[in-house]
Design an enzyme around this catalytic site. Structure first.
Site: not given
Ligand code: PA5
Length: 456
Positions: A280, A309, A422
């Site tokens: 990410e 394996h 989203k």
């Molecule tokens: O790294 C990030 O910002 C995202 O992967 C969030 O962790 C994820 O979308 C969850 O978001 P939130 O903590 O706002 O619910």
């Protein structure tokens, strides 16, 4: 504390797919301005995660000692960065069969992390983990994530039906200190709550109350995790930078996939957590100056010896497009001697050794085979698994990711690519303000009819 051995990533060991001394020297030199830029940002207070080792955890530890420990179960509601760090730390630091241990041995709640909205998983959890004996820690940095809100609605409803107004005693919120739905809910309903620093994003938040609270409830002292992170911050920056430069050099040499393969079950979920952090943070369409770059190295998790394996054949003989990073521990916390058994050749050599010896030999064997096959590989080695070393390791990988972001000239701290999905989910579920998008989606050509397999 944490060692990085990358001898097997060099051309001297793996031939043309490794780095020559010249390539490595020039990769490091080219990356140096990125180190300086990150350090400048940190010094100016622009990198929230760098301040985490110094945070005050007194009230959180107090809450964990007095409140959370009164419950039989602690269920975390959250997804992505709000869940993966807790799973990684719990797998590393709690008893390997924590939830199955007798309550007298555990002396802390069982821990569940629900990081999805699968109806069977959630409904099934309600059936076997009784809400009246459970504390729900709802965690969302933004406080707006649909998956987490849906989970909360399900469990609060179940609590209200069983406990009426006392439902509030079973919910603790971890979210932004000021913004978002969860923060206003916590204020309105007077729920116990803990803040996530506003400038620390989800995937960099493991060492905030996001994971510190559930781990503290299970007896892991937050101070010890942060002490490890402080050591990484103080002494691990240069190695983290080197690791970032090394990953970059191999990526530029065509290693589009990076496998993380722990040879310790305790670190299996660190690889899962790292997968999100690396994917990410670095998988980006645009550079910091707005050009289309489509950067990204695909992180894959594997586990030794299990995946020898399953995956090792591909890693050894398939396309040479991967780098393999092993996670290794110097000593296991529990011995597991293999007793002598029979005199035949298949079993006799194992008797009298320890399972740890076998696992270490398997790692050595895999590393050797990959090297002989010209597959660049490296090892991150921890002396042992403790709150200090694992806290340090998470902070180390966060540092490495921040440096890599700068070297690649991408923003390691945003995630614009996940926003579209989203918003489409909001629209499809009928959220107010998304009517136009819902209309658009309804107007789209339906998918071609799928091939039908008779008899299913
Ligand atoms: O790294 C990030 O910002 C995202 O992967 C969030 O962790 C994820 O979308 C969850 O978001 P939130 O903590 O706002 O619910």
């Amino acid at each position: 504390m944490l060692q990085l051995d990358f001898t097997n990533a060099m051309a001297a060991r793996v031939g043309a797919h490794g780095l020559t001394e010249d390539e490595w020297t020039s990769a490091l030199g080219a990356a140096l301005p990125a180190y300086d830029a990150v350090e400048k940002d940190a010094a100016a207070g622009r990198l929230g995660f760098r301040r985490l080792p110094a945070q005050d955890t007194k009230s959180l530890a107090e809450y964990a000692r007095h409140t959370a420990s009164l419950f039989e179960n602690l269920t975390v509601l959250g997804i992505g960065g709000s869940a993966l760090g807790t799973t990684a730390l719990a797998s590393a630091l709690l008893h390997p069969w924590w939830n199955f241990a007798a309550p007298e041995a555990r002396r802390a709640p069982r821990l569940f992390v629900l990081d999805n909205v699968d109806p069977e998983e959630i409904a099934g959890h309600l059936e076997v983990v009784l809400p009246e004996r459970t504390l729900y820690n709802v965690i969302s940095k933004s406080g707006e994530t649909a998956e987490t809100t849906a989970q909360l609605l399900v469990f609060v409803d179940a609590l209200k039906k069983r406990l009426g107004d006392r439902w509030r005693e079973h919910v603790v919120v971890t979210t932004d200190p000021a913004k978002g739905f969860l923060r206003s809910l916590a204020t309105r309903e007077k729920l116990a709550s803990f803040p996530v620093p506003p400038d620390v994003g989800g995937r960099f938040s493991a060492l905030t109350p996001v994971s510190l609270l559930p781990l503290a409830a299970c007896g892991v002292e937050p101070e010890r995790l942060l002490a490890g992170a402080a050591t990484a911050e103080e002494k691990g920056r240069e190695t983290a930078f080197k690791a970032a430069a090394l990953y970059t050099a191999l990526y530029r040499k065509g290693k589009r996939i990076c496998v993380m393969m722990p040879y310790a079950r305790a670190l299996r979920d660190v690889a899962d957590w790292f997968r999100q952090l690396w994917a990410e943070s670095l998988g980006k369409r645009r550079s910091l100056d707005g050009r289309e770059v489509f950067e990204g190295q695909t992180p894959v998790k594997a586990l030794g010896a299990t995946d020898q394996h399953s995956q090792a054949q591909l890693y050894n003989e398939g396309p040479n497009d991967k780098m393999i990073a092993f996670l290794e521990v110097g000593r296991f916390r529990r011995p597991c001697p293999i007793p002598p058994g029979w005199e035949d050749d298949t079993s006799a050599f194992l008797g009298g050794r320890d399972m740890g010896d076998l696992l270490s030999a398997e790692k050595r064997g895999t590393e050797r085979a990959l090297t002989a096959n010209g597959r660049p590989n490296l090892t991150f080695r921890l002396e042992g698994v403790t709150p200090e070393t694992v806290g340090g390791m998470l902070h180390f990988f966060e540092l490495m990711t921040a440096y890599a972001g700068r070297i690649w000239n991408v923003n390691a701290f945003d995630q614009p690519g996940v926003e579209a999905a989203k918003h489409a989910t909001f629209a499809l579920m009928g959220r107010k303000g998304y009517e136009k998008l819902a209309e658009e989606i309804r107007g789209e050509t339906p998918a071609q009819e799928a091939v039908k397999l008779e008899g299913f």
